[in-house]
Design an enzyme around this catalytic site. Structure first.
Site, PDB file in Angstrom:
ATOM      1  N   HIS A  31      50.945  37.806  37.401  1.00  0.00           N
ATOM      2  CA  HIS A  31      49.282  37.775  37.658  1.00  0.00           C
ATOM      3  C   HIS A  31      48.737  39.038  38.493  1.00  0.00           C
ATOM      4  O   HIS A  31      49.118  39.353  39.566  1.00  0.00           O
ATOM      5  CB  HIS A  31      49.435  36.429  38.662  1.00  0.00           C
ATOM      6  N   TYR A  49      31.029  39.989  41.283  1.00  0.00           N
ATOM      7  CA  TYR A  49      31.454  41.015  42.113  1.00  0.00           C
ATOM      8  C   TYR A  49      31.574  42.272  41.497  1.00  0.00           C
ATOM      9  O   TYR A  49      31.800  42.237  40.175  1.00  0.00           O
ATOM     10  CB  TYR A  49      32.917  40.774  42.838  1.00  0.00           C
ATOM     11  N   SER A  77      36.879  37.409  36.142  1.00  0.00           N
ATOM     12  CA  SER A  77      35.903  37.154  35.742  1.00  0.00           C
ATOM     13  C   SER A  77      34.897  38.316  35.793  1.00  0.00           C
ATOM     14  O   SER A  77      33.700  38.135  35.061  1.00  0.00           O
ATOM     15  CB  SER A  77      35.350  36.137  36.943  1.00  0.00           C
ATOM     16  N   ARG A 130      32.190  30.052  42.935  1.00  0.00           N
ATOM     17  CA  ARG A 130      31.655  31.401  43.180  1.00  0.00           C
ATOM     18  C   ARG A 130      31.811  32.499  42.487  1.00  0.00           C
ATOM     19  O   ARG A 130      31.651  33.665  42.281  1.00  0.00           O
ATOM     20  CB  ARG A 130      32.209  31.765  44.663  1.00  0.00           C
ATOM     21  N   ASP A 248      48.717  39.563  42.009  1.00  0.00           N
ATOM     22  CA  ASP A 248      47.220  39.550  42.277  1.00  0.00           C
ATOM     23  C   ASP A 248      46.501  40.564  42.249  1.00  0.00           C
ATOM     24  O   ASP A 248      45.216  40.509  42.661  1.00  0.00           O
ATOM     25  CB  ASP A 248      46.942  38.322  42.927  1.00  0.00           C
ATOM     26  N   ASN A 253      37.931  40.193  45.390  1.00  0.00           N
ATOM     27  CA  ASN A 253      37.209  39.656  46.497  1.00  0.00           C
ATOM     28  C   ASN A 253      37.881  39.636  47.910  1.00  0.00           C
ATOM     29  O   ASN A 253      37.364  38.876  49.006  1.00  0.00           O
ATOM     30  CB  ASN A 253      36.865  38.193  46.164  1.00  0.00           C
TER      31      ASN A 253
HETATM   32  O1  LIG Z   1      42.501  36.859  41.086  1.00  0.00           O
HETATM   33  C1  LIG Z   1      42.392  35.716  41.193  1.00  0.00           C
HETATM   34  O2  LIG Z   1      43.309  35.105  40.533  1.00  0.00           O
HETATM   35  C2  LIG Z   1      41.465  35.098  42.072  1.00  0.00           C
HETATM   36  C3  LIG Z   1      40.060  35.608  42.020  1.00  0.00           C
HETATM   37  C4  LIG Z   1      39.195  36.336  40.959  1.00  0.00           C
HETATM   38  C5  LIG Z   1      39.296  35.823  39.690  1.00  0.00           C
HETATM   39  O3  LIG Z   1      40.353  34.846  39.455  1.00  0.00           O
HETATM   40  C6  LIG Z   1      38.427  36.161  38.620  1.00  0.00           C
HETATM   41  O4  LIG Z   1      37.705  37.170  39.118  1.00  0.00           O
HETATM   42  O5  LIG Z   1      38.774  36.220  37.575  1.00  0.00           O
HETATM   43  C7  LIG Z   1      39.334  35.061  43.224  1.00  0.00           C
HETATM   44  O6  LIG Z   1      39.814  33.916  43.809  1.00  0.00           O
HETATM   45  O7  LIG Z   1      38.408  35.824  43.480  1.00  0.00           O
END
Ligand SMILES: O=C(O)/C=C(\CC(=O)C(=O)O)C(=O)O
Length: 295
Positions: A31, A49, A77, A130, A248, A253
């Site tokens: 991940h 972001y 995202s 979010r 991760d 964030n």
């Molecule tokens: O990296 C992760 O798993 C969690 C994220 C970011 C995310 O999921 C994304 O931007 O798609 C989070 O909790 O901000």
């Protein structure tokens, strides 16, 4: 590390320590993400972001520094449903990375096939308000029913909506992989309400996998994240054939409390204390989902 450009965020450690724990040969960071580079792969207009560039060169340097062999790159995202940056990183990995895409649910069969060709092996549904504006369950279900053979669905949600999502998740006809265990409150301990609910969910199907990831996100007690270790180790032991691990990186964030990636790797022997558990967590399990043709 240089200062971020105005309006852009740095959420990763500039000089992560060398872990004390050495992963086994062939270990997979299952991940992680890439951001940009923005000049080549602009962020989505809907991004919540705006990070500094964290491209494939940086990811692969970290992989080598931490002692890993391969990556599973999950579309973040901030890149919306344009998977070009993630696909580019997979291509540059020379076979050492595969990925999870985020798609417009109306995607054609031909475009899904192209994503498979580019190294994707699943799609991700993100339910964090979010991070995304909407998460249409009916459309998600429709695309989940026509994925390429062997693909799975990654789902990201927080513990308080697990029950609400059950009918939707129960209807998905391919394996599920749950990001960060559905974000339980680890300070409740291994027998807390969140862990109990997550275990009941895992017990409902034998093709639900999860990532034992993100002590930095889930444990407010901070590094060395003792509450995470205590709550998660029993889960890894009890569901050892369907658990994955990942850094991760670049920790979207997490700019206010940036984790040291070396310390994250040192969590591995605390949640998977035997050589056999470590081999399953870091090699056997992710290989089954992402490189099954090599088994
Ligand atoms: O990296 C992760 O798993 C969690 C994220 C970011 C995310 O999921 C994304 O931007 O798609 C989070 O909790 O901000």
């Amino acid at each position: 590390m240089t200062a971020p450009e105005p309006g852009r965020i740095i959420s990763w450690h500039g000089n992560p320590s060398k872990p004390r724990y050495t992963p086994p040969a062939g270990a997979i960071d299952a991940h992680c993400h890439v951001f940009g580079p923005m000049a080549q792969f602009p962020f989505s207009a809907k991004a919540k972001y705006l990070p500094q560039d964290a491209g494939p060169d940086m990811l692969f340097a970290l992989r080598d520094h931490l002692g890993f062999a391969r990556n599973v790159i999950v579309q973040a995202s901030c890149h919306g449903t344009d998977n070009a940056a993630t696909l580019d990183a997979i291509t540059k990995s020379n076979g050492k990375a595969r990925g999870v895409a985020v798609v417009d649910p109306a995607i054609s069969e031909a475009d899904l096939a192209a994503l498979h060709e580019g190294g994707m092996r699943g799609i991700r549904f993100n339910f964090l308000k979010r991070l995304v504006d909407d998460a249409p369950k009916d459309k998600f279900l429709e695309v989940a029913r026509r994925l390429p053979k062997g693909w799975h669905v990654v789902i990201y949600f927080e513990a308080d909506i697990l029950e609400e999502l059950r009918p939707f998740m129960d209807a998905i006809p391919v394996p599920l992989v749950i990001d960060h265990m559905g974000r339980p409150d680890v300070t409740q301990g291994p027998d807390g309400a969140d862990m109990k609910a997550f275990r009941a969910f895992l017990d409902s199907r034998d093709d639900i996998w999860f990532k034992a990831t993100c002590p930095d996100r889930l444990d407010p007690t901070g590094d060395p994240w003792n509450a995470f270790a205590e709550a998660v180790a029993p889960l890894v032991a009890d569901y050892q054939d369907r658990v994955l691990w990942g850094t991760d990186w670049p920790h979207p964030n997490m700019q206010d409390v940036i984790p040291d990636d070396g310390h994250l790797v040192d969590m591995i022997p605390r949640i998977a204390p035997t050589v056999e558990l470590q081999r399953k967590l870091l090699i056997d399990n992710p290989m089954r989902l992402y490189w099954p043709e090599e088994l």
